[in-house]
Motif scaffolding. Sequence first.
Motif, PDB file in Angstrom:
ATOM      1  N   THR A 100     -10.934  -0.593  -8.147  1.00  0.00           N
ATOM      2  CA  THR A 100      -9.764   0.054  -7.556  1.00  0.00           C
ATOM      3  C   THR A 100      -8.738   0.302  -8.653  1.00  0.00           C
ATOM      4  OG1 THR A 100      -8.622  -2.011  -7.010  1.00  0.00           O
ATOM      5  CG2 THR A 100     -10.149  -1.131  -5.367  1.00  0.00           C
ATOM      6  N   TYR A 101      -7.862   1.279  -8.429  1.00  0.00           N
ATOM      7  CA  TYR A 101      -6.807   1.559  -9.393  1.00  0.00           C
ATOM      8  C   TYR A 101      -5.706   2.351  -8.706  1.00  0.00           C
ATOM      9  CZ  TYR A 101      -8.787   6.307  -9.786  1.00  0.00           C
ATOM     10  OH  TYR A 101      -9.235   7.579  -9.505  1.00  0.00           O
ATOM     11  N   THR A 102      -4.593   2.507  -9.394  1.00  0.00           N
ATOM     12  CA  THR A 102      -3.461   3.287  -8.893  1.00  0.00           C
ATOM     13  C   THR A 102      -3.307   4.547  -9.730  1.00  0.00           C
ATOM     14  OG1 THR A 102      -2.285   1.321  -8.122  1.00  0.00           O
ATOM     15  CG2 THR A 102      -0.971   3.301  -8.505  1.00  0.00           C
ATOM     16  N   ASN A 103      -3.096   5.673  -9.048  1.00  0.00           N
ATOM     17  CA  ASN A 103      -2.848   6.946  -9.729  1.00  0.00           C
ATOM     18  C   ASN A 103      -1.412   7.364  -9.435  1.00  0.00           C
ATOM     19  OD1 ASN A 103      -3.394   9.165 -11.259  1.00  0.00           O
ATOM     20  ND2 ASN A 103      -5.179   9.829 -10.077  1.00  0.00           N
ATOM     21  N   VAL A 104      -0.658   7.653 -10.480  1.00  0.00           N
ATOM     22  CA  VAL A 104       0.748   8.033 -10.347  1.00  0.00           C
ATOM     23  C   VAL A 104       0.903   9.509 -10.659  1.00  0.00           C
ATOM     24  CG1 VAL A 104       3.113   7.597 -11.105  1.00  0.00           C
ATOM     25  CG2 VAL A 104       1.453   5.715 -11.045  1.00  0.00           C
ATOM     26  N   TYR A 105       1.495  10.261  -9.719  1.00  0.00           N
ATOM     27  CA  TYR A 105       1.684  11.697  -9.861  1.00  0.00           C
ATOM     28  C   TYR A 105       3.159  11.981 -10.108  1.00  0.00           C
ATOM     29  CZ  TYR A 105      -2.773  11.611  -7.356  1.00  0.00           C
ATOM     30  OH  TYR A 105      -4.056  11.354  -6.963  1.00  0.00           O
ATOM     31  N   SER A 106       3.436  12.837 -11.054  1.00  0.00           N
ATOM     32  CA  SER A 106       4.829  13.207 -11.341  1.00  0.00           C
ATOM     33  C   SER A 106       4.962  14.715 -11.407  1.00  0.00           C
ATOM     34  CB  SER A 106       5.279  12.602 -12.675  1.00  0.00           C
ATOM     35  OG  SER A 106       5.284  11.196 -12.617  1.00  0.00           O
ATOM     36  N   ASP A 107       6.055  15.208 -10.854  1.00  0.00           N
ATOM     37  CA  ASP A 107       6.411  16.610 -11.052  1.00  0.00           C
ATOM     38  C   ASP A 107       7.921  16.666 -11.264  1.00  0.00           C
ATOM     39  OD1 ASP A 107       7.655  16.537  -8.538  1.00  0.00           O
ATOM     40  OD2 ASP A 107       5.841  17.232  -7.525  1.00  0.00           O
ATOM     41  N   ALA A 108       8.458  17.822 -11.269  1.00  0.00           N
ATOM     42  CA  ALA A 108       9.890  17.970 -11.579  1.00  0.00           C
ATOM     43  C   ALA A 108      10.773  17.333 -10.523  1.00  0.00           C
ATOM     44  CB  ALA A 108      10.232  19.450 -11.739  1.00  0.00           C
ATOM     45  N   LYS A 109      10.249  17.133  -9.312  1.00  0.00           N
ATOM     46  CA  LYS A 109      11.085  16.663  -8.217  1.00  0.00           C
ATOM     47  C   LYS A 109      10.909  15.179  -7.905  1.00  0.00           C
ATOM     48  CE  LYS A 109      11.294  21.180  -5.904  1.00  0.00           C
ATOM     49  NZ  LYS A 109      11.022  21.915  -4.645  1.00  0.00           N
ATOM     50  N   ILE A 110       9.686  14.690  -7.967  1.00  0.00           N
ATOM     51  CA  ILE A 110       9.437  13.332  -7.472  1.00  0.00           C
ATOM     52  C   ILE A 110       8.232  12.722  -8.175  1.00  0.00           C
ATOM     53  CG2 ILE A 110       7.894  14.032  -5.588  1.00  0.00           C
ATOM     54  CD1 ILE A 110       9.307  11.885  -3.856  1.00  0.00           C
ATOM     55  N   THR A 111       8.235  11.397  -8.228  1.00  0.00           N
ATOM     56  CA  THR A 111       7.081  10.635  -8.699  1.00  0.00           C
ATOM     57  C   THR A 111       6.542   9.825  -7.528  1.00  0.00           C
ATOM     58  OG1 THR A 111       7.947  10.455 -10.942  1.00  0.00           O
ATOM     59  CG2 THR A 111       6.289   8.858 -10.293  1.00  0.00           C
ATOM     60  N   THR A 112       5.257   9.899  -7.317  1.00  0.00           N
ATOM     61  CA  THR A 112       4.642   9.150  -6.231  1.00  0.00           C
ATOM     62  C   THR A 112       3.314   8.572  -6.704  1.00  0.00           C
ATOM     63  OG1 THR A 112       3.989   9.241  -3.899  1.00  0.00           O
ATOM     64  CG2 THR A 112       3.383  11.124  -5.273  1.00  0.00           C
ATOM     65  N   SER A 113       2.748   7.653  -5.930  1.00  0.00           N
ATOM     66  CA  SER A 113       1.497   7.009  -6.344  1.00  0.00           C
ATOM     67  C   SER A 113       0.625   6.710  -5.130  1.00  0.00           C
ATOM     68  CB  SER A 113       1.790   5.710  -7.103  1.00  0.00           C
ATOM     69  OG  SER A 113       2.476   4.789  -6.277  1.00  0.00           O
ATOM     70  N   LYS A 114      -0.687   6.608  -5.381  1.00  0.00           N
ATOM     71  CA  LYS A 114      -1.656   6.258  -4.358  1.00  0.00           C
ATOM     72  C   LYS A 114      -2.709   5.328  -4.957  1.00  0.00           C
ATOM     73  CE  LYS A 114      -1.262  10.542  -1.639  1.00  0.00           C
ATOM     74  NZ  LYS A 114      -2.005  11.705  -1.057  1.00  0.00           N
ATOM     75  N   ILE A 115      -3.376   4.588  -4.076  1.00  0.00           N
ATOM     76  CA  ILE A 115      -4.426   3.659  -4.495  1.00  0.00           C
ATOM     77  C   ILE A 115      -5.788   4.300  -4.243  1.00  0.00           C
ATOM     78  CG2 ILE A 115      -5.472   1.406  -4.060  1.00  0.00           C
ATOM     79  CD1 ILE A 115      -2.661   0.461  -3.203  1.00  0.00           C
ATOM     80  N   TYR A 116      -6.677   4.195  -5.231  1.00  0.00           N
ATOM     81  CA  TYR A 116      -8.001   4.793  -5.160  1.00  0.00           C
ATOM     82  C   TYR A 116      -9.063   3.742  -5.439  1.00  0.00           C
ATOM     83  CZ  TYR A 116      -5.785   9.401  -5.303  1.00  0.00           C
ATOM     84  OH  TYR A 116      -5.036  10.518  -5.019  1.00  0.00           O
ATOM     85  N   TYR A 117     -10.291   4.065  -5.011  1.00  0.00           N
ATOM     86  CA  TYR A 117     -11.437   3.286  -5.454  1.00  0.00           C
ATOM     87  C   TYR A 117     -12.406   4.217  -6.154  1.00  0.00           C
ATOM     88  CZ  TYR A 117     -14.394   5.043  -1.638  1.00  0.00           C
ATOM     89  OH  TYR A 117     -15.123   5.844  -0.798  1.00  0.00           O
ATOM     90  N   SER A 118     -13.199   3.639  -7.054  1.00  0.00           N
ATOM     91  CA  SER A 118     -14.150   4.423  -7.833  1.00  0.00           C
ATOM     92  C   SER A 118     -15.484   3.699  -7.889  1.00  0.00           C
ATOM     93  CB  SER A 118     -13.616   4.638  -9.254  1.00  0.00           C
ATOM     94  OG  SER A 118     -14.592   5.259 -10.078  1.00  0.00           O
ATOM     95  N   ASN A 119     -16.558   4.478  -7.931  1.00  0.00           N
ATOM     96  CA  ASN A 119     -17.898   3.934  -8.123  1.00  0.00           C
ATOM     97  C   ASN A 119     -18.398   4.247  -9.522  1.00  0.00           C
ATOM     98  OD1 ASN A 119     -18.169   2.931  -5.448  1.00  0.00           O
ATOM     99  ND2 ASN A 119     -18.671   4.981  -4.720  1.00  0.00           N
ATOM    100  N   LYS A 120     -19.155   3.315 -10.083  1.00  0.00           N
ATOM    101  CA  LYS A 120     -19.729   3.516 -11.411  1.00  0.00           C
ATOM    102  C   LYS A 120     -21.187   3.926 -11.274  1.00  0.00           C
ATOM    103  CE  LYS A 120     -20.511   0.044 -14.248  1.00  0.00           C
ATOM    104  NZ  LYS A 120     -20.304  -1.030 -15.260  1.00  0.00           N
ATOM    105  N   ILE A 121     -21.530   5.054 -11.875  1.00  0.00           N
ATOM    106  CA  ILE A 121     -22.903   5.566 -11.856  1.00  0.00           C
ATOM    107  C   ILE A 121     -23.323   5.822 -13.292  1.00  0.00           C
ATOM    108  CG2 ILE A 121     -24.428   7.413 -11.067  1.00  0.00           C
ATOM    109  CD1 ILE A 121     -22.558   7.812  -8.680  1.00  0.00           C
ATOM    110  N   LYS A 122     -24.391   5.155 -13.696  1.00  0.00           N
ATOM    111  CA  LYS A 122     -24.925   5.315 -15.058  1.00  0.00           C
ATOM    112  C   LYS A 122     -23.828   5.096 -16.107  1.00  0.00           C
ATOM    113  CE  LYS A 122     -28.714   8.405 -13.776  1.00  0.00           C
ATOM    114  NZ  LYS A 122     -29.368   9.732 -13.986  1.00  0.00           N
ATOM    115  N   ASN A 123     -23.116   3.997 -15.928  1.00  0.00           N
ATOM    116  CA  ASN A 123     -22.095   3.559 -16.870  1.00  0.00           C
ATOM    117  C   ASN A 123     -20.880   4.474 -16.943  1.00  0.00           C
ATOM    118  OD1 ASN A 123     -21.413   1.375 -18.578  1.00  0.00           O
ATOM    119  ND2 ASN A 123     -21.779   2.644 -20.395  1.00  0.00           N
TER     120      ASN A 123
END
Length: 472
Positions: A43-66
């Motif tokens: 799992t990890y957090t992704n932070v998005y920024s633009d000229a107006k606002i910064t926001t974030s969401k939590i994601y999960y990822s799968n590992k395939i072939k390293n």
Amino acid sequence: MLCSFILISFDSYSQDEISFLNGSINNCNSQLNFIQINDSTATYTNVYSDAKITTSKIYYSNKIKNRWCQGLEYLNTASNLSIANLSLSGNKGFNFFTKCNDGITNCDIYFTLEDKEFSLSQINSEAFSADYNTQPFFFTFNKKSFLYFVSDRKGGYGGLDIWFTIIDSLGNFSFPINAGPNINSSADEITPFYTSHSNTLYFSSSRDDIGLGGFDIYSSSGSTNRWTSAINLFYLNSEHSEMYFSLFNERYAFFSSDRITDSSFCCNNIYSFEFENDIVDEQILNKKISSSEFTPLQIYFDNNSPNARLFDVMKDTVPSYKKFYIDYFKNRESYYTDKNDSILDFFFDSSLKDGYTGLISILDNALLDLSKGLFVELTIQGYASPLASDNYNKKLSFLRIKSIINFINEYSDLGLAQYILDSSLIINELPLGESESFLNVSDDPEDVKKSILSMDAILSRKVTILKVESYR
């Protein structure tokens, strides 16, 4: 902006040592708090920024072939506010995370339980006057549950500090406790990660006394709020900021850094690092700091002391050894059946007194090591003469050990009791009964001189502190 990947170079590290995370998680946004859960999921957090606002969401990822695949949204909290910093509690049922408004400010800690979302009110209370309650990290240690977190609440050392709360078996959270001055400073301390395998807390700090620049990753050994002085992990740090250190299998480490300056990337991305040897193995090889010069130490008891016939009554309330030591000395004349210099020496010059004063010396040294943030482990064996049954003597040995432990608990105005409570001071109990007692001691109750009053019988009634070792 379209995101692209580039060939990464490092200022002072080769790609063999520290690697840009392989796959498609890193992009032109910021990636934080990468936690590998098992061989193929993180799992990890992704932070998005633009000229107006910064926001974030939590994601999960799968590992395939390293390669780590682009993440999918993990936690839907039915809110448009920013969420980040997921910490899973496994079979405990809690999932902790941070929720922020106004971009990534005014943050509080929340948790989900049975698909319902709750504010952690004991932490987020307005009484603490905190703008930030964030970056929760849950773990268990010695059958206790802890939640470490970051806050700028009152009562800290300045800026953001690392705090913790203890979670009881009913899910109640204790009053927040500061992790102490060996962790916190007048600067900001953030992103705690604890591993019970090596009893080590990893965190980042912006302190500039020994820092390389920005936030650096530090480590400290100990537990709760008793820690060794923090050590800068120079081999991971740079003049940029490194934070959100985490471990997987005590071998593979991850962290976030803004050390990349290419315009295709922004702010923080995730890096991986593989230790040459397992951290656990290194800790096992190096964890013993010192062994006591006073061991093995023999601590002696009068005959049938404590009284094992009262075992059910005394097992939880047996007096401390100090009482048995004084009573034994007062009863010394009962052993003067004939002129025996060795028995006189036992009471006046050595043995009985040496056991008591040696125990005090051990505890003084243990208290000093514990105050430095070290762990101390004692191994204690109990003995009895062969006068009674094996079952009776095992109870007697158990009570003798308990009287020593109660002495330790009371020593130095209860100064050691808290260390036992938080498992910094570990006591291993080995009641043996008569099976290891002197073979030439009589087991005939009618032969009082040989079964009770002889020097061999006197020396068979004891507790032995076999080992006292201090650990990082």
